[in-house]
Motif scaffolding. Structure first.
Motif, short mmCIF file in Angstrom:
data_model
loop_
_atom_site.label_atom_id
_atom_site.label_comp_id
_atom_site.label_asym_id
_atom_site.label_seq_id
_atom_site.Cartn_x
_atom_site.Cartn_y
_atom_site.Cartn_z
N ILE A 105 0.86 -1.19 0.00
CA ILE A 105 0.00 0.00 0.00
C ILE A 105 0.89 1.24 0.00
O ILE A 105 2.11 1.14 0.21
N SER A 106 0.30 2.39 -0.21
CA SER A 106 1.08 3.63 -0.23
C SER A 106 1.46 4.04 1.19
O SER A 106 0.86 3.59 2.18
N TRP A 107 2.46 4.91 1.28
CA TRP A 107 2.89 5.42 2.59
C TRP A 107 1.72 6.11 3.29
O TRP A 107 1.50 5.91 4.49
N GLU A 108 0.95 6.91 2.54
CA GLU A 108 -0.19 7.62 3.13
C GLU A 108 -1.25 6.65 3.66
O GLU A 108 -1.81 6.85 4.74
N GLN A 109 -1.51 5.59 2.89
CA GLN A 109 -2.47 4.58 3.34
C GLN A 109 -1.98 3.89 4.61
O GLN A 109 -2.76 3.63 5.53
N ALA A 110 -0.68 3.59 4.66
CA ALA A 110 -0.11 2.90 5.83
C ALA A 110 -0.21 3.79 7.07
O ALA A 110 -0.57 3.32 8.16
N ALA A 111 0.11 5.07 6.91
CA ALA A 111 0.04 6.00 8.04
C ALA A 111 -1.39 6.06 8.59
O ALA A 111 -1.61 6.00 9.80
N GLU A 112 -2.34 6.17 7.69
CA GLU A 112 -3.75 6.24 8.11
C GLU A 112 -4.19 4.92 8.77
O GLU A 112 -4.89 4.92 9.79
N LEU A 113 -3.76 3.81 8.20
CA LEU A 113 -4.12 2.49 8.72
C LEU A 113 -3.59 2.27 10.13
O LEU A 113 -4.33 1.84 11.04
N PHE A 114 -2.30 2.57 10.35
CA PHE A 114 -1.70 2.31 11.66
C PHE A 114 -2.25 3.25 12.73
O PHE A 114 -2.35 2.88 13.90
N GLU A 115 -2.62 4.46 12.33
CA GLU A 115 -3.28 5.37 13.29
C GLU A 115 -4.65 4.81 13.68
O GLU A 115 -5.03 4.82 14.86
N LYS A 116 -5.37 4.32 12.70
CA LYS A 116 -6.71 3.76 12.95
C LYS A 116 -6.62 2.53 13.86
O LYS A 116 -7.48 2.32 14.72
N LEU A 117 -5.56 1.73 13.69
CA LEU A 117 -5.40 0.50 14.48
C LEU A 117 -4.70 0.74 15.81
O LEU A 117 -4.44 -0.20 16.55
N ASN A 118 -4.38 2.00 16.12
CA ASN A 118 -3.75 2.37 17.40
C ASN A 118 -2.36 1.76 17.55
O ASN A 118 -1.92 1.45 18.66
N LEU A 119 -1.64 1.58 16.42
CA LEU A 119 -0.28 1.06 16.45
C LEU A 119 0.68 2.25 16.47
O LEU A 119 1.23 2.66 15.45
N LYS A 120 0.88 2.81 17.66
CA LYS A 120 1.59 4.08 17.80
C LYS A 120 3.05 4.00 17.37
O LYS A 120 3.53 4.85 16.62
N GLU A 121 3.77 3.00 17.86
CA GLU A 121 5.20 2.90 17.52
C GLU A 121 5.38 2.53 16.06
O GLU A 121 6.33 2.99 15.41
N THR A 122 4.49 1.70 15.53
CA THR A 122 4.56 1.33 14.12
C THR A 122 4.35 2.57 13.23
O THR A 122 5.07 2.77 12.25
N ARG A 123 3.37 3.38 13.61
CA ARG A 123 3.13 4.62 12.86
C ARG A 123 4.32 5.56 12.95
O ARG A 123 4.73 6.17 11.94
N LYS A 124 4.92 5.65 14.14
CA LYS A 124 6.06 6.56 14.32
C LYS A 124 7.26 6.11 13.48
O LYS A 124 8.02 6.94 12.96
N GLN A 125 7.41 4.79 13.33
CA GLN A 125 8.55 4.28 12.55
C GLN A 125 8.41 4.64 11.08
O GLN A 125 9.43 4.76 10.37
N LEU A 126 7.19 4.87 10.59
CA LEU A 126 7.02 5.28 9.20
C LEU A 126 7.71 6.60 8.90
O LEU A 126 8.10 6.87 7.76
N ASN A 127 7.86 7.45 9.93
CA ASN A 127 8.53 8.74 9.72
C ASN A 127 9.99 8.57 9.34
O ASN A 127 10.62 9.51 8.85
#
Length: 551
Positions: free
Chosen positions: A140-162
């Motif tokens: 999936i795209s980076w934007e989709q992944a960021a939105e997905l991990f935020e929705k799933l409450n995966l905080k550290e996973t979302r932060k690692q995308l940065n």
């Protein structure tokens, strides 16, 4: 007309070659690879580990990977962790389950948010297994992944995308739950029948089988001493706000890593000082025995402990157990008929005990030397030793905690230390930093720097190293009077500078390629830190060079 490709594989000891359509999936060969007593979980395509639903696009060699192998069990464990996360999300979407350290064929998890009972989570995991749901891999795209991990409450996973500079993100999915891709998984949840989930300490323990017995769980053995060190280190990580690769990478990006390096090094020095104080407090100790697995930093730790003891009025003398090798002609042979230098019988235990007894009685002894080129033991007049009242021995080696090594020495004379590179960092919410991977990367760097060995050489011999550790080191860590954690949270950022170029030189024709690729993918989670930032007495210098200590 469809493009045809050639696929080769070994069946019943013979090389088979087939022509198939490009785009065929690996699992179409499953009937060819089925064997009794083991489950096919993945495959190697031109030595690269792949999931069974991978498409074959060019001529290649396929090798089956079963759950009774190290790589196969790694695939099984990753899949089981994703299953647990998916089950937890179904029960309580607002609850975060965070992976921790490994204990006796299990992973320890802590819980943040609404509580989940072990029995309820285990029941939901079994429910997903019974449904035999597909485990899908997609991009999936980076934007989709960021939105997905935020929705799933995966905080550290979302932060690692940065810290991920790519427009495409790979994810794995079970039903309505997704997580970041870290490696191939099994095809479906129905393959994950062997597991257990129990309450442990303040969290949960996800238990899985060992590769040698993939269809049964081993009896649980509580490693409370090791767990207490991990818990202490994890609490320290929370206090300094560095608990994941992402939070560490933030410090690098913000140019605040210098302070953290000083804090991490000071914390380790403090722990060594505490152990030195324990030794001094006992008053009767005459010999400190240091043991730990490969690349746990035994040599540097011995030297640092020696400095601490000197500051407290002792004069330490260091002896390496390597001096007591009996000789190549006296070394027992392993199951392959090769000298087994890892076993206790490879040492002249009788001479070692006699030397120690004589030293503690105030006598002078001659310490043996060992020539690794000729495989012989010899004595030199210049290598005499005598212990004065304020002098103490420090001996490091893999058998240091085995009671048979020093059975003639009274227990009150001995202080035993176990070393473990027990990092408290996670990659993200559900993926841990393996202690074994940490040590392997240390070893790859050191072997190349000081022995000229390529990465594939170290990777090839690592299984035999781990086998020796399981036989001669891990069974005795419970005998330790103290446990020292030798991991430094920033070290993988430094080791990446050295290890990544070495791992990239392992090409697809080599059997070690899949492991090299896995380690490269792992290291990409860590922003680089310049080796010049590492203090001269840091344990990291034992592996990268430039140490203030002489080895």
């Amino acid at each position: 007309m469809a493009k045809m490709i050639k696929i080769s594989y070994i069946r019943e000891g013979k090389t088979q070659v087939k022509e198939v359509e490009a785009g065929s999936q690996v699992f179409s060969f499953m009937p060819e690879f089925n064997i009794n007593g083991a489950r096919l979980v993945a495959a190697k395509v031109n030595n690269e580990l792949c999931s069974l639903d991978s498409s074959l696009e060019f001529d290649c060699k396929i090798e089956p990977v079963y759950n009774n192998t190290k790589e196969g069990m790694s695939v099984y464990r990753r899949s089981l962790c994703l299953l647990m996360a998916a089950a937890a999300h179904k029960l309580s979407p607002k609850t975060r389950i965070l992976v921790g350290n490994s204990i006796c064929y299990g992973y320890y998890y802590t819980i943040e948010g609404p509580a989940i009972e072990a029995e309820a989570l285990k029941k939901e995991m079994q429910n997903l297994i019974n449904k035999d749901l597909p485990i899908r891999t997609q991009v999936i795209s980076w934007e989709q992944a960021a939105e997905l991990f935020e929705k799933l409450n995966l905080k550290e996973t979302r932060k690692q995308l940065n810290h991920t500079c790519t427009s495409k993100i790979m994810i794995n999915t079970i039903d309505d739950f997704s997580d970041l891709y870290f490696g191939p998984l099994v095809l479906s949840t129905g393959s994950l029948q062997v597991f257990d989930l129990i309450k442990y300490q303040d969290g949960l323990m996800l238990r899985f089988p060992k590769s040698k017995t993939p269809n049964t769980l081993q009896p649980f053995k509580d490693e409370s001493k090791l767990f207490s060190i991990y818990k202490q280190y994890k609490e320290w990580g929370k206090r300094v706000n560095v608990t994941s690769a992402a939070s560490l990478n933030d410090l690098v990006a913000q140019r605040k890593i210098d302070d953290f390096i000083d804090i991490a090094e000071t914390y380790q020095e403090k722990n060594i000082s505490v152990i030195a104080s324990q030794i001094v407090k006992s008053k009767k100790v005459r010999v400190v025995l240091i043991a730990g697995p490969s690349s746990s930093g035994k040599t540097t730790s011995a030297k640092k402990l020696g400095l601490e003891l000197q500051a407290m009025g002792y004069q330490p003398k260091l002896i390496s157990l390597d001096c007591y090798y009996a000789g190549r002609d006296k070394t027992p042979l392993d199951e392959n008929g090769k000298p087994d230098y890892e076993c206790l019988e490879a040492l002249n235990v009788e001479l070692l005990n006699q030397n120690l007894v004589d030293l503690f009685a105030g006598k002078e002894v001659t310490i043996p030397s060992y020539d690794f080129h000729t495989g012989t033991s010899y004595f030199e007049e210049s290598n005499k030793m005598k212990l004065e009242p304020n002098e103490i021995l420090i001996m490091e080696g893999i058998h240091g905690l085995n009671p048979k090594l020093t059975e003639k020495v009274p227990d009150e004379y001995k202080f035993k230390i176990y070393l473990s590179a027990l990092t408290q960092l996670n990659l993200d919410d559900h993926n841990r930093v393996s202690t074994s991977d940490n040590r392997l990367i240390r070893r790859i760097v050191r072997d190349n720097n000081f022995r000229g060995k390529p990465a594939e050489g170290t990777i090839a011999m690592w299984p035999s190293v781990q086998k020796g550790e399981e036989l001669h080191i891990f069974p005795y860590h419970g005998n330790a009077d103290a446990i020292l954690n030798t991991a430094l949270d920033y070290e993988l950022n430094v080791l990446r500078v050295y290890a990544a170029p070495l791992l990239r030189r392992v090409n697809p024709t080599m059997p070690e390629y899949s492991e090299a690729q896995r380690l490269l993918h792992f290291l990409e989670n860590f922003a680089t830190i310049a080796p010049t930032e590492v203090p001269p007495r840091s344990i990291i210098r034992e592996f990268i060079g430039g140490s203030a200590f002489h080895y």
